[in-house]
Design a protein around this motif. Structure first.
Motif, PDB file in Angstrom:
ATOM      1  N   THR A   7      -2.744  51.488 -36.278  1.00 21.01           N
ATOM      2  CA  THR A   7      -2.315  51.592 -34.889  1.00 21.01           C
ATOM      3  C   THR A   7      -1.571  52.910 -34.694  1.00 21.01           C
ATOM      4  O   THR A   7      -1.226  53.607 -35.670  1.00 21.01           O
ATOM      5  CB  THR A   7      -1.386  50.432 -34.510  1.00 21.01           C
ATOM      6  OG1 THR A   7      -0.167  50.559 -35.271  1.00 21.01           O
ATOM      7  CG2 THR A   7      -2.030  49.087 -34.819  1.00 21.01           C
ATOM      8  N   ILE A   8      -1.312  53.265 -33.447  1.00 17.78           N
ATOM      9  CA  ILE A   8      -0.570  54.499 -33.171  1.00 17.78           C
ATOM     10  C   ILE A   8       0.794  54.461 -33.852  1.00 17.78           C
ATOM     11  O   ILE A   8       1.240  55.449 -34.451  1.00 17.78           O
ATOM     12  CB  ILE A   8      -0.418  54.692 -31.645  1.00 17.78           C
ATOM     13  CG1 ILE A   8      -1.788  54.934 -31.010  1.00 17.78           C
ATOM     14  CG2 ILE A   8       0.530  55.858 -31.342  1.00 17.78           C
ATOM     15  CD1 ILE A   8      -1.758  55.010 -29.490  1.00 17.78           C
ATOM     16  N   GLU A   9       1.475  53.313 -33.771  1.00 20.56           N
ATOM     17  CA  GLU A   9       2.803  53.198 -34.364  1.00 20.56           C
ATOM     18  C   GLU A   9       2.737  53.309 -35.885  1.00 20.56           C
ATOM     19  O   GLU A   9       3.603  53.940 -36.513  1.00 20.56           O
ATOM     20  CB  GLU A   9       3.447  51.866 -33.959  1.00 20.56           C
ATOM     21  CG  GLU A   9       3.797  51.735 -32.492  1.00 20.56           C
ATOM     22  CD  GLU A   9       2.575  51.431 -31.623  1.00 20.56           C
ATOM     23  OE1 GLU A   9       1.502  51.091 -32.180  1.00 20.56           O
ATOM     24  OE2 GLU A   9       2.697  51.530 -30.383  1.00 20.56           O
ATOM     25  N   ARG A  11       0.394  54.861 -37.676  1.00 23.32           N
ATOM     26  CA  ARG A  11       0.068  56.247 -38.051  1.00 23.32           C
ATOM     27  C   ARG A  11       1.295  57.142 -37.913  1.00 23.32           C
ATOM     28  O   ARG A  11       1.532  58.021 -38.747  1.00 23.32           O
ATOM     29  CB  ARG A  11      -1.079  56.773 -37.180  1.00 23.32           C
ATOM     30  CG  ARG A  11      -1.511  58.193 -37.529  1.00 23.32           C
ATOM     31  CD  ARG A  11      -2.749  58.603 -36.769  1.00 23.32           C
ATOM     32  NE  ARG A  11      -3.938  57.948 -37.302  1.00 23.32           N
ATOM     33  CZ  ARG A  11      -4.683  58.468 -38.273  1.00 23.32           C
ATOM     34  NH1 ARG A  11      -4.356  59.625 -38.836  1.00 23.32           N
ATOM     35  NH2 ARG A  11      -5.745  57.832 -38.712  1.00 23.32           N
ATOM     36  N   GLU A  12       2.093  56.895 -36.877  1.00 20.29           N
ATOM     37  CA  GLU A  12       3.305  57.690 -36.694  1.00 20.29           C
ATOM     38  C   GLU A  12       4.278  57.451 -37.848  1.00 20.29           C
ATOM     39  O   GLU A  12       4.940  58.390 -38.317  1.00 20.29           O
ATOM     40  CB  GLU A  12       3.963  57.327 -35.364  1.00 20.29           C
ATOM     41  CG  GLU A  12       5.320  57.971 -35.116  1.00 20.29           C
ATOM     42  CD  GLU A  12       5.277  59.490 -35.111  1.00 20.29           C
ATOM     43  OE1 GLU A  12       6.340  60.104 -35.383  1.00 20.29           O
ATOM     44  OE2 GLU A  12       4.208  60.072 -34.843  1.00 20.29           O
TER      45      GLU A  12
END
Length: 239
Positions: A7-9, A11-12
């Motif tokens: 998810t974006i979170e 990956r961040e």
């Protein structure tokens, strides 16, 4: 079936990790290109003591509880791997088997690089050798720091340091008071005591003392940090 994409979170969390973010863009690209995603429910076994080292692993969400088993069969928690941290490389380098068990603590996502791909990346990016040396040096410093604290600081100071670390890694603003921070990692007092090498009873006494001083608040769902500066003062005390 596992979702093969972070998810974006998640990956961040990987990209913003202190160590990973220090790597060159091309090296980060090759690592992520080879990596695959695994998701675990709370308590899921990620790796077992005695397993051959087949993967290099990073935590992307949740936490990985690293534990050992005592002679009596009791599980002892040694540490928690937080999002953005890579682990499992020592056994790949020395060729020995895994020395500890690793479980998902809460719903957890990990990013894995197969042993063969890890070695290919090492061959293609000599930069990674130096980066791994830096990573291992940091771990050794942390280990010596823990040993020093265990032998020189009272439990009260070590507990305060642990709470400061936990709120830094897992702190979320309290819904009732934005100036307070809740520790998002769900830890029973027994688990917190194991991290400190102390009994649950002694840790409970110190937590209640900190609560009376308005540094923390003990709630059924976990701990709320009310005054981080007060915790820092406790952590820095040596008597």
């Amino acid at each position: 079936m596992d979702d093969p994409i972070l998810t974006i979170e998640e990956r961040e969390a990987i990209n913003s990790g202190r160590w990973f973010s220090s790597l060159s863009p091309s090296l980060r690209h090759d690592i992520l290109r080879c990596a695959y995603v695994k998701r675990f429910k709370d308590g899921g076994l990620i790796a077992a003591r005695g397993d051959p080292p087949e993967e290099w692993i990073a935590c992307a969400r949740g936490a990985v509880r690293v534990s050992s088993t005592s002679i009596s069969g009791k599980q002892i928690t040694l540490t928690y791997v937080e999002p953005g941290i890579w682990f499992g490389d020592v056994a790949i380098f020395d060729g020995d088997r895994r020395t500890h068990d690793a479980y998902a603590h809460g719903d957890t996502t990990i990013l894995c690089v197969a042993k063969a791909d890890f070695k290919k990346i090492l061959a293609a990016h000599t930069e990674l050798y130096e980066a791994m040396l830096r990573l291992h040096a940091r771990r050794i410093r942390q280990l010596f720091g823990l040993v020093e604290d265990l032998n020189t600081l009272p439990l009260r100071s070590r507990l305060a340091k642990q709470l400061v670390h936990l709120v830094r890694s897992y702190g979320v603003p309290s819904l009732s008071d934005g100036s307070e921070m809740r520790i998002g990692l769900q830890l029973a007092q027994e688990e917190l005591a194991q991290l400190l090498g102390a009994s649950r009873q002694r840790v409970n006494q110190e937590l209640k003392s900190m609560e009376r001083e308005d540094a923390i608040r003990i709630e059924p769902g976990g701990l709320v940090i009310r005054d981080r500066d007060a915790l820092m003062r406790i952590a820095e005390a040596d008597t």
